[in-house]
Write an enzyme that holds these catalytic residues in place. Structure first.
Site, PDB file in Angstrom:
ATOM      1  N   SER A  66     -10.783  -0.373   3.480  1.00  0.00           N
ATOM      2  CA  SER A  66      -9.995  -0.525   4.720  1.00  0.00           C
ATOM      3  C   SER A  66      -9.480   0.833   5.166  1.00  0.00           C
ATOM      4  O   SER A  66      -8.808   1.523   4.399  1.00  0.00           O
ATOM      5  CB  SER A  66      -8.800  -1.450   4.486  1.00  0.00           C
ATOM      6  OG  SER A  66      -9.255  -2.688   4.036  1.00  0.00           O
ATOM      7  N   GLU A  76      -4.982   4.314   6.072  1.00  0.00           N
ATOM      8  CA  GLU A  76      -4.670   4.014   4.669  1.00  0.00           C
ATOM      9  C   GLU A  76      -5.076   5.127   3.692  1.00  0.00           C
ATOM     10  O   GLU A  76      -4.282   5.508   2.839  1.00  0.00           O
ATOM     11  CB  GLU A  76      -5.329   2.682   4.261  1.00  0.00           C
ATOM     12  CG  GLU A  76      -4.958   2.261   2.860  1.00  0.00           C
ATOM     13  CD  GLU A  76      -5.737   1.059   2.371  1.00  0.00           C
ATOM     14  OE1 GLU A  76      -5.603  -0.019   2.960  1.00  0.00           O
ATOM     15  OE2 GLU A  76      -6.477   1.211   1.387  1.00  0.00           O
ATOM     16  N   ARG A 109       0.834  -1.212   0.000  1.00  0.00           N
ATOM     17  CA  ARG A 109       0.000   0.000   0.000  1.00  0.00           C
ATOM     18  C   ARG A 109       0.869   1.263   0.000  1.00  0.00           C
ATOM     19  O   ARG A 109       0.566   2.251   0.673  1.00  0.00           O
ATOM     20  CB  ARG A 109      -0.924   0.030   1.224  1.00  0.00           C
ATOM     21  CG  ARG A 109      -1.880  -1.119   1.325  1.00  0.00           C
ATOM     22  CD  ARG A 109      -2.947  -1.100   0.249  1.00  0.00           C
ATOM     23  NE  ARG A 109      -3.946  -2.117   0.493  1.00  0.00           N
ATOM     24  CZ  ARG A 109      -3.849  -3.389   0.094  1.00  0.00           C
ATOM     25  NH1 ARG A 109      -2.786  -3.795  -0.591  1.00  0.00           N
ATOM     26  NH2 ARG A 109      -4.804  -4.243   0.362  1.00  0.00           N
TER      27      ARG A 109
HETATM   28  C1  FAD Z   1     -15.285  -0.516  -0.749  1.00  0.00           C
HETATM   29  C2  FAD Z   1     -13.815  -0.271  -1.027  1.00  0.00           C
HETATM   30  C3  FAD Z   1     -12.971  -1.363  -1.147  1.00  0.00           C
HETATM   31  C4  FAD Z   1     -11.600  -1.156  -1.422  1.00  0.00           C
HETATM   32  N1  FAD Z   1     -10.799  -2.258  -1.535  1.00  0.00           N
HETATM   33  C5  FAD Z   1      -9.477  -2.085  -1.816  1.00  0.00           C
HETATM   34  C6  FAD Z   1      -8.625  -3.233  -1.971  1.00  0.00           C
HETATM   35  O1  FAD Z   1      -9.054  -4.374  -1.894  1.00  0.00           O
HETATM   36  N2  FAD Z   1      -7.319  -3.007  -2.215  1.00  0.00           N
HETATM   37  C7  FAD Z   1      -6.799  -1.746  -2.343  1.00  0.00           C
HETATM   38  O2  FAD Z   1      -5.593  -1.625  -2.592  1.00  0.00           O
HETATM   39  N3  FAD Z   1      -7.581  -0.649  -2.207  1.00  0.00           N
HETATM   40  C8  FAD Z   1      -8.897  -0.791  -1.954  1.00  0.00           C
HETATM   41  N4  FAD Z   1      -9.712   0.309  -1.799  1.00  0.00           N
HETATM   42  C9  FAD Z   1      -9.120   1.662  -1.936  1.00  0.00           C
HETATM   43  C10 FAD Z   1      -9.281   2.253  -3.365  1.00  0.00           C
HETATM   44  O3  FAD Z   1     -10.145   1.479  -4.130  1.00  0.00           O
HETATM   45  C11 FAD Z   1      -7.940   2.362  -4.087  1.00  0.00           C
HETATM   46  O4  FAD Z   1      -7.000   3.065  -3.327  1.00  0.00           O
HETATM   47  C12 FAD Z   1      -8.071   3.051  -5.459  1.00  0.00           C
HETATM   48  O5  FAD Z   1      -6.880   2.899  -6.185  1.00  0.00           O
HETATM   49  C13 FAD Z   1      -8.431   4.532  -5.354  1.00  0.00           C
HETATM   50  O6  FAD Z   1      -8.772   4.987  -6.649  1.00  0.00           O
HETATM   51  P1  FAD Z   1      -9.499   6.375  -6.849  1.00  0.00           P
HETATM   52  O7  FAD Z   1      -9.539   6.657  -8.318  1.00  0.00           O
HETATM   53  O8  FAD Z   1     -10.804   6.378  -6.163  1.00  0.00           O
HETATM   54  O9  FAD Z   1      -8.473   7.373  -6.144  1.00  0.00           O
HETATM   55  P2  FAD Z   1      -8.812   8.640  -5.225  1.00  0.00           P
HETATM   56  O10 FAD Z   1      -9.453   8.183  -3.963  1.00  0.00           O
HETATM   57  O11 FAD Z   1      -9.524   9.675  -6.016  1.00  0.00           O
HETATM   58  O12 FAD Z   1      -7.337   9.139  -4.891  1.00  0.00           O
HETATM   59  C14 FAD Z   1      -6.481   8.414  -4.042  1.00  0.00           C
HETATM   60  C15 FAD Z   1      -5.093   9.047  -4.058  1.00  0.00           C
HETATM   61  O13 FAD Z   1      -4.545   8.935  -5.357  1.00  0.00           O
HETATM   62  C16 FAD Z   1      -4.247  10.217  -5.913  1.00  0.00           C
HETATM   63  N5  FAD Z   1      -4.593  10.150  -7.336  1.00  0.00           N
HETATM   64  C17 FAD Z   1      -5.776   9.722  -7.860  1.00  0.00           C
HETATM   65  N6  FAD Z   1      -5.694   9.759  -9.205  1.00  0.00           N
HETATM   66  C18 FAD Z   1      -4.460  10.224  -9.517  1.00  0.00           C
HETATM   67  C19 FAD Z   1      -3.779  10.485 -10.749  1.00  0.00           C
HETATM   68  N7  FAD Z   1      -4.359  10.273 -11.944  1.00  0.00           N
HETATM   69  N8  FAD Z   1      -2.502  10.965 -10.694  1.00  0.00           N
HETATM   70  C20 FAD Z   1      -1.897  11.164  -9.505  1.00  0.00           C
HETATM   71  N9  FAD Z   1      -2.480  10.937  -8.317  1.00  0.00           N
HETATM   72  C21 FAD Z   1      -3.757  10.461  -8.334  1.00  0.00           C
HETATM   73  C22 FAD Z   1      -5.098  11.207  -5.126  1.00  0.00           C
HETATM   74  O14 FAD Z   1      -4.483  12.499  -5.113  1.00  0.00           O
HETATM   75  C23 FAD Z   1      -5.125  10.540  -3.747  1.00  0.00           C
HETATM   76  O15 FAD Z   1      -3.930  10.867  -3.053  1.00  0.00           O
HETATM   77  C24 FAD Z   1     -11.090   0.151  -1.548  1.00  0.00           C
HETATM   78  C25 FAD Z   1     -11.959   1.252  -1.440  1.00  0.00           C
HETATM   79  C26 FAD Z   1     -13.320   1.039  -1.185  1.00  0.00           C
HETATM   80  C27 FAD Z   1     -14.233   2.225  -1.088  1.00  0.00           C
END
Ligand code: FAD
Length: 342
Positions: free
Chosen positions: A238, A334, A164
């Site tokens: 998480s 996280e 992570r």
């Molecule tokens: C129900 C649920 C289950 C999940 N299960 C998992 C799991 O099993 N494993 C896991 O690893 N994660 C899990 N997550 C966390 C999440 O899905 C991941 O971290 C995912 O990659 C976030 O994507 P996002 O587009 O929503 O990013 P955001 O939440 O919009 O951003 C997260 C971070 O990434 C940065 N960011 C986003 N896009 C970019 C970009 N294009 N360039 C640079 N920086 C960027 C943002 O500035 C921020 O710091 C879960 C979340 C939820 C709600």
């Protein structure tokens, strides 16, 4: 490219917390990122990249322009050494990408099905689930420096992917916008079934040698049954990482608590199940001020309508303190926290 001033963020994160951003920009083309950087240089307002908001806590109003990267595209670059090399736009939805790769006969991502969010955010915390992490397949990341607008290409080693974790949480934290990701996916199936819940589920279904599509379907079924849907119970997955401690510390804890789940980690360290520690401190199902700990999953904090990021973080802090006091273990949050005074 349109700049929206004083933008409501309630719908921009899966926690649905109430907050506002000084500005909001959506980029659908790489040129938009460059324009956004020029605008930021002129206005003096910093840019913060955003995907689907599934790993973000808005602790209060954000004094920056949120830059949603919505650049699409899926391209096969070449087939080489038994792998399909792909270039994927950062704004593509991760789960839809996983489903598409399997349709094409490109394997490996099946264990990562149903992880919310975008492709561009996947390297930020090296997404992982069911015994597989993105690091296994990532080749390259294409990004733009948010201060200078300079293009950047980072190979997998430069991304410094860990549990992570990545360079994007440290040296390059909030400094780049990723607009495309390159992956190398095997053309031959190699199912990864070491994760106990996955192996057990397939066994119960009577599937001895699963295809990648069967693994994908199993992961979807397990996740759908276990994890609360953010659309109904707003959450960020998480909320805490599984803590990594020394083997000696883990053994000492195990002596007092033989049922504590302990997994081997890199070097002479062990990973502990954060959910178990939180549950043992009595937090599972706890609610206060419109936020709480999910009754079925102690790692998931839920916004039950309190809508206040600061209140949610106060609950997270109380959980951290009680786990530290009882077990001498530090829990790390996280999701990324923005706004308020962060
Ligand atoms: C129900 C649920 C289950 C999940 N299960 C998992 C799991 O099993 N494993 C896991 O690893 N994660 C899990 N997550 C966390 C999440 O899905 C991941 O971290 C995912 O990659 C976030 O994507 P996002 O587009 O929503 O990013 P955001 O939440 O919009 O951003 C997260 C971070 O990434 C940065 N960011 C986003 N896009 C970019 C970009 N294009 N360039 C640079 N920086 C960027 C943002 O500035 C921020 O710091 C879960 C979340 C939820 C709600």
């Amino acid at each position: 490219m349109q700049v929206h001033a004083d933008y409501a963020l309630d719908q921009r994160s899966t926690l649905a917390l109430r907050a506002r951003a000084a500005a909001f920009i959506s980029a659908t083309r790489t040129e938009d990122l460059l324009r956004a950087v020029l605008w930021s240089q002129d206005s003096g307002m910093p840019l913060l990249p955003l995907g689907e908001g599934s790993n973000i806590v808005f602790a209060g109003d954000v004094d920056a322009a949120l830059l949603q990267v919505d650049i699409r595209g899926r391209k096969l670059l070449r087939k080489r050494e038994g792998c399909a090399e792909l270039r994927i736009g950062a704004g593509e939805n991760w789960h839809q990408l996983v489903a598409w790769t399997l349709e094409q006969g490109y394997y490996g991502l099946e264990n990562l099905a149903l992880i919310p969010g975008t492709v561009g955010a996947a390297p930020i915390q090296n997404i992982g689930a069911y015994g597989v992490e993105l690091s296994r397949f990532l080749r390259r990341v294409h990004a733009v420096d948010l201060e200078s607008g300079a293009p950047m290409v980072l190979d997998a080693a430069q991304c410094q992917l860990g549990y992570r974790d990545s360079v994007f949480k440290h040296r390059l934290r909030d400094k780049v916008a990723i607009h495309a990701v390159e992956l190398a996916l095997p053309l031959s199936p190699d199912p990864q079934l070491r994760y106990p819940a996955l192996g057990q589920y397939l066994e119960q279904q009577g599937i001895g040698t699963p295809t990648p599509v069967e693994v994908f379907e199993a992961v979807v079924a397990i996740r759908s049954a276990r994890l609360p849907d953010p659309a109904r119970e707003p959450n960020a997955g998480s909320f805490f990482k599984n803590p990594v401690v020394s083997r000696a510390h883990a053994e000492a804890l195990r002596a007092d608590h033989p049922e504590l789940p302990v997994f081997p980690a890199a070097g002479d360290s062990c990973k502990l199940a954060a959910a178990w520690l939180i549950e043992r401190c009595g937090w599972k199902g706890h609610r206060e001020h419109g936020v709480g700990v999910h009754p079925g999953h102690a790692l998931v904090l839920v916004n039950y309508g309190g809508n206040d990021g600061a209140v949610l973080l106060a609950l997270a802090e109380a959980i951290r303190e009680s786990v530290a006091e009882r077990f001498g273990v530090d829990l790390e949050i996280e999701p990324r926290i923005y706004g308020g005074d962060r």
